[in-house]
Enzyme design. Structure first.
Site, short mmCIF file in Angstrom:
data_model
loop_
_atom_site.label_atom_id
_atom_site.label_comp_id
_atom_site.label_asym_id
_atom_site.label_seq_id
_atom_site.Cartn_x
_atom_site.Cartn_y
_atom_site.Cartn_z
N GLU A 1 -40.50 14.80 -3.84
CA GLU A 1 -39.51 14.09 -4.64
C GLU A 1 -39.84 12.59 -4.64
OE1 GLU A 1 -35.53 16.68 -4.74
OE2 GLU A 1 -35.62 15.44 -2.95
N ASP B 1 -30.27 8.47 -5.53
CA ASP B 1 -31.49 7.66 -5.59
C ASP B 1 -31.43 6.36 -6.40
OD1 ASP B 1 -31.94 10.29 -4.90
OD2 ASP B 1 -33.49 10.65 -6.38
C1 FRU Z 1 -33.82 13.18 -4.82
C2 FRU Z 1 -33.51 13.99 -6.07
C3 FRU Z 1 -34.57 13.80 -7.13
C4 FRU Z 1 -33.84 14.09 -8.41
C5 FRU Z 1 -32.47 13.52 -8.12
C6 FRU Z 1 -31.33 14.24 -8.77
O1 FRU Z 1 -32.70 12.84 -4.08
O2 FRU Z 1 -33.34 15.35 -5.75
O3 FRU Z 1 -35.74 14.58 -6.94
O4 FRU Z 1 -34.44 13.50 -9.53
O5 FRU Z 1 -32.31 13.54 -6.71
O6 FRU Z 1 -30.13 13.54 -8.63
#
Ligand code: FRU
Length: 371
Positions: free
Chosen positions: A190, A18
């Site tokens: 998320e 992300d």
């Molecule tokens: C989304 C996610 C988020 C989390 C991160 C962990 O892709 O699962 O919810 O903070 O990636 O790397």
């Protein structure tokens, strides 16, 4: 052999997912990102850091956050956001530890180069029992009136939820309640984001579907307490587009960047890295309140229009074919995507190993890796 992107950001080595903490700070664009410097798969999460002056050419910087503290000794420093206050840059992230699970933490920078974790982390130590579960993450902070708000994703009672907190000083946070609960999504929300757009508000979040993941956009109204949607839209349906986050540029454009990859993809043997950022898109609503995601001005030079004559175009491992009522995209990994509906215009951005497809000026988009 791995081909490197020419005008998309990808780290020199390691795994990224992300985008985090997107902001224009002192004129420079900053993109942080979920980062494992040790391997080309997900692992202990750091915040990588890149800067740009045009949203196209990015310079990778020193890692901004590493999981050094006991409150982040399990997964590390998960996703979050950035805001500027009194000339300083505040980064909010989910810290994940064995002892406390998912908590929310803060790091502050005076220069956008070095980041110091707040001494009283975690700033939110417990999820609100009775409203949330241990999946409690991805803080997005924004100014609202004369205070600040933070929204977070969770799941409760089998429904995805977004929770809201308020603060006057960015360190003390008070729980306000549930901002939004989904009736049709039954997993953890998320990376939620909430922002005003023209005279509406947009709530977006990332949703995990069986075998698939998408970014859901809701157009609606926000009264300071609750978000009430009036329409649900999926303007981007490509297989490699997730965890979108937006920020407001200094000239008031709402810009969105996403993670350009997916969880199951295997990197080409010999690749030094896995994952990238999508081309930044400007977000707007048309006269019927349909959302458009269209490349920022600096990226428009790379747009290529496809004829709507059903001819087949091969681009970096993706086969494309457009007609007035359908656009088909097949990646060499046999990922087949199809848009059916009136097609007025198809434009593509092609870079090294991936294609981003924009249909009808950004109303229906597909981001796809070929190689
Ligand atoms: C989304 C996610 C988020 C989390 C991160 C962990 O892709 O699962 O919810 O903070 O990636 O790397």
């Amino acid at each position: 052999m791995d081909k490197r992107f020419q005008y998309h950001f990808e780290p020199g080595k390691g795994w990224m997912n992300d985008p985090n903490g997107l902001i224009q700070y002192r004129g420079i664009y900053h993109a942080f990102f979920q980062y494992n410097p040790y391997d080309i798969k997900w692992g202990p999460m750091h915040w990588g850091h890149a800067t740009s002056s045009d949203l196209l050419h990015w310079q990778e910087q020193e890692i901004a956050l590493s999981p050094t503290e006991d409150y982040e000794d399990e997964g590390g420093c998960f996703s979050g956001s950035a805001i500027e206050k009194d000339g300083k840059l505040y980064l909010f992230y989910t810290s994940v530890s064995h002892a406390l699970g998912q908590t929310q933490s803060l790091a502050i920078s005076e220069d956008g180069v070095t980041f110091t974790k707040y001494e009283h982390n975690p700033i939110i130590r417990n999820f609100p029992v009775g409203d949330a579960t241990k999946d409690f993450r991805d803080p997005k902070v924004f100014a609202y009136g004369n205070e600040y708000r933070m929204i977070l994703g969770t799941i409760y009672g089998g429904c995805g939820r977004v929770l809201q907190y308020r603060s006057k000083d960015l360190t003390q946070w008070d729980y306000m309640g549930v901002l939004y609960e989904s009736s049709d999504y039954h997993d953890v929300i998320e990376c939620p984001d909430l922002f005003p757009l023209q005279d509406k508000w947009v709530l977006l979040y990332s949703r995990i579907e069986p075998g698939d993941r998408h970014v859901q956009f809701l157009i609606g109204d926000f009264d300071g307490e609750r978000f009430v949607p009036s329409s649900a839209q999926l303007p981007e349906m490509g297989p490699q587009f997730y965890a979108s986050q937006t920020f407001l540029s200094e000239d008031n454009r709402r810009i969105l960047i996403s993670w350009f990859y997916d969880w199951i993809r295997q990197p080409v043997p010999g690749s030094p890295s896995a994952g990238a950022l999508t081309i930044p898109r400007e977000v707007s609503l048309d006269e019927t309140e349909d959302l458009c995601l269209y490349p920022v001005d600096s990226a428009k030079q790379f747009l290529e229009e496809l004829p709507l004559d059903s001819s087949v175009h091969q681009k970096v491992g993706v086969q494309l074919c457009a007609s007035p009522d359908c656009v088909q995209m097949i990646s060499q990994h046999a990922t087949s995507q199809c848009y059916q509906g009136p097609v007025e215009k198809v434009e593509i951005l092609t870079d090294a190993k991936a294609v981003e497809v924009f249909i009808n000026n950004g109303h229906h988009n597909y981001s796809i890796w070929g190689h």
